[in-house]
Write a protein that holds these residues in place. Structure first.
Motif, PDB file in Angstrom:
ATOM      1  N   ASP A 105      -1.787  -8.636  -2.299  1.00  0.00           N
ATOM      2  CA  ASP A 105      -1.251  -8.553  -0.932  1.00  0.00           C
ATOM      3  C   ASP A 105       0.142  -9.167  -0.841  1.00  0.00           C
ATOM      4  N   GLU A 156       2.634  -6.745  -2.303  1.00  0.00           N
ATOM      5  CA  GLU A 156       2.880  -5.627  -1.390  1.00  0.00           C
ATOM      6  C   GLU A 156       3.721  -6.059  -0.199  1.00  0.00           C
ATOM      7  N   LEU A 157       3.456  -7.246   0.353  1.00  0.00           N
ATOM      8  CA  LEU A 157       4.264  -7.732   1.470  1.00  0.00           C
ATOM      9  C   LEU A 157       5.711  -7.947   1.059  1.00  0.00           C
ATOM     10  N   ALA A 182       1.255   1.228   0.092  1.00  0.00           N
ATOM     11  CA  ALA A 182       0.918  -0.101   0.624  1.00  0.00           C
ATOM     12  C   ALA A 182       0.562  -0.010   2.099  1.00  0.00           C
ATOM     13  N   GLN A 196      -0.710   2.609   3.634  1.00  0.00           N
ATOM     14  CA  GLN A 196      -1.978   3.327   3.767  1.00  0.00           C
ATOM     15  C   GLN A 196      -3.175   2.450   3.411  1.00  0.00           C
ATOM     16  N   THR A 197      -3.002   1.473   2.543  1.00  0.00           N
ATOM     17  CA  THR A 197      -4.123   0.619   2.153  1.00  0.00           C
ATOM     18  C   THR A 197      -4.442  -0.447   3.198  1.00  0.00           C
ATOM     19  N   HIS A 198      -3.532  -0.704   4.141  1.00  0.00           N
ATOM     20  CA  HIS A 198      -3.748  -1.712   5.189  1.00  0.00           C
ATOM     21  C   HIS A 198      -3.421  -1.109   6.554  1.00  0.00           C
ATOM     22  N   ASP A 211      -3.626  -3.770   9.763  1.00  0.00           N
ATOM     23  CA  ASP A 211      -3.090  -5.128   9.608  1.00  0.00           C
ATOM     24  C   ASP A 211      -1.641  -5.181  10.102  1.00  0.00           C
ATOM     25  N   ARG A 259       0.534  -7.451   9.780  1.00  0.00           N
ATOM     26  CA  ARG A 259       1.466  -8.004   8.784  1.00  0.00           C
ATOM     27  C   ARG A 259       2.072  -6.896   7.939  1.00  0.00           C
ATOM     28  N   PHE A 260       1.325  -5.830   7.736  1.00  0.00           N
ATOM     29  CA  PHE A 260       1.791  -4.724   6.907  1.00  0.00           C
ATOM     30  C   PHE A 260       2.461  -3.630   7.731  1.00  0.00           C
ATOM     31  N   GLN A 261       1.998  -3.401   8.939  1.00  0.00           N
ATOM     32  CA  GLN A 261       2.481  -2.265   9.718  1.00  0.00           C
ATOM     33  C   GLN A 261       3.802  -2.516  10.427  1.00  0.00           C
TER      34      GLN A 261
END
Length: 107
Positions: free
Chosen positions: A42, A45-46, A87, A89-91, A94, A96-98
């Motif tokens: 994670d 990815e971030l 990355a 699509q997997t979260h 969330d 933090r990711f979007q």
């Protein structure tokens, strides 16, 4: 006239301490190397998404989600990195990711 004043007249010379035996500049001390932990998936990815936010070639990132920005860049032929899309699509839920880096800062 007297002698010309030098900077060393005002400030005393300080000798540098020698480091521990076997330690070279630019290397971590052995006790510090043991404390460094690898990044989780994670966190990696971030970090990738932060670099995407800061990459100006894909257009502005304020006011839209990362996925919207990625689709806009793709439609404009700017070839955004496919790793970013994976990355995102997997979260899907969330924040933090979007949302981009700047989402939580008021404009």
């Amino acid at each position: 006239m007297g002698r010309k004043r030098l900077i060393t007249d005002s400030y005393p010379a300080v000798k540098r301490r020698e480091g521990p035996a076997g330690h070279n500049k630019g290397e971590l001390a052995p006790e510090l190397e043991a404390e460094i932990q690898p990044l989780s998936v994670d966190e990696v990815e971030l970090e990738l998404l932060r670099h995407f936010d800061l990459a100006w070639q894909y257009g502005p990132c304020t006011g839209i989600t990362r996925l919207q920005r990625w689709h806009r860049a793709e439609q404009m032929g700017l070839e955004p990195p496919p790793e970013v899309y994976q990355a995102l699509q997997t979260h899907p839920g969330d924040p933090r990711f979007q949302f981009s880096l700047w989402h939580f800062y008021p404009l």
